[in-house]
Scaffold this active site. Sequence first.
Site, mmCIF file in Angstrom:
data_model
loop_
_atom_site.group_PDB
_atom_site.id
_atom_site.type_symbol
_atom_site.label_atom_id
_atom_site.label_comp_id
_atom_site.label_asym_id
_atom_site.label_seq_id
_atom_site.Cartn_x
_atom_site.Cartn_y
_atom_site.Cartn_z
ATOM 1 N N SER A 1 59.106 20.257 54.027
ATOM 2 C CA SER A 1 57.539 20.664 53.488
ATOM 3 C C SER A 1 56.788 21.046 54.660
ATOM 4 O O SER A 1 57.001 20.802 55.560
ATOM 5 C CB SER A 1 56.912 19.093 53.081
ATOM 6 N N TYR B 1 55.360 9.415 55.215
ATOM 7 C CA TYR B 1 56.186 11.118 54.604
ATOM 8 C C TYR B 1 56.814 12.216 55.080
ATOM 9 O O TYR B 1 57.605 12.295 54.807
ATOM 10 C CB TYR B 1 55.420 11.411 53.058
ATOM 11 N N LYS C 1 60.570 14.218 56.338
ATOM 12 C CA LYS C 1 60.829 15.202 56.799
ATOM 13 C C LYS C 1 61.156 16.216 57.637
ATOM 14 O O LYS C 1 62.380 16.260 58.019
ATOM 15 C CB LYS C 1 59.866 15.752 56.057
#
Length: 336
Positions: free
Chosen positions: A124, A148, A152
Amino acid sequence: MKLLLTGGTGFIGSHTAVVLSQAGHELVLLDNFSNSKQAVLGRLETILGHALPFVQADVRDTAKVTQALQTHGIQAVVHFAGLKAVGESVAQPLNYFANNLQGTLSLLQAMQAAQVHQLVFSSSATVYGEPQYLPLDEQHPTSATNPYGRTKLHIEEMLHDLSASNPAWRIACLRYFNPVGAHDSGLIGEDPNGIPNNLMPFVVQVAAGIRPALQVFGNDYDTPDGTGVRDYIHVMDLAQGHLAALHFLNAQTGWHAINLGTGQGYSVLEMVKAFEAASGKPVAFNIVPRRPGDVASCYAKVDKAQALLNWQASRGLPQMCEDAWRAQQRNMPSTT
Ligand code: WQD
């Protein structure tokens, strides 16, 4: 190739399944339905004209994933399974570490056990943190501004170490910008559970009369109209980027981070206007205070994908909106 798609019934996974299957690859989908619906399997069968082998499992079940890899003679994995809501991750970091980090570790252990060393990872643009310059290229410093994004980034770093330890690994970390839209049949699309976190599904639900108005998180950013600017990419373009990445890895070992975006930024208000034109429906909105953690602008430099993958996005904002609207109408007719 024989491919395993983890999170294969999710938004990006299901669209990528269509593209990879229609390109001639043999797929096995694996999902635990934590953020997708079993009905997607039937819709994929309708689109493709045949059912896809499916394994209901959590990627943290290493034994089951290993068995799936071995039973189906899998040659490469596309790893979508994971939680992906920034705000939710701030409230539930442990859940995000467990699902995303533990899940990926389990998958890698299963791949090692099954001697499968080719991986496309769903990364991402959040790994870039607060942009220090724009457009964002793959050399931009990486950092985490939320749990989050941290998962990643950590996964990318684990994959880099793995690649350095064994030249057999072939890894592409695809850094998605803002995926939106739907397959042109309208049979599959973005169908979040509960109140949408992201802009496009929320706008779709306002146009459909499901929600009264969009809350625009701030109009005092340093952008042309003061609202947040993002690089929205059609999910089918994104899916084709995965096909190109698999072809690239067939000829290339090592670890590669590649942006998948359009290189074009649009503001919240530009998205609202485009959606009203595509749907013919008004999208009411109110300006409210900024959302914590948001950045003003974020859009991709896309030269590397063009050079390495011979891939670039081709679908513009009108098609993103038209396709999203068709999926909404096909699956949940509007109440207005
Ligand atoms: C876009 C713009 C908001 C909702 C997200 C995920 C990230 C990644 C990409 C997976 C911003 C504004 C939004 C609303 C609004 N996904 N907005 N009202 O935050 O860029 O990134 O998608 O990797 O993990 O967080 O996308 O759609 O939430 O926001 O005004 O109700 O729309 O402020 O400017 P974001 P988003």
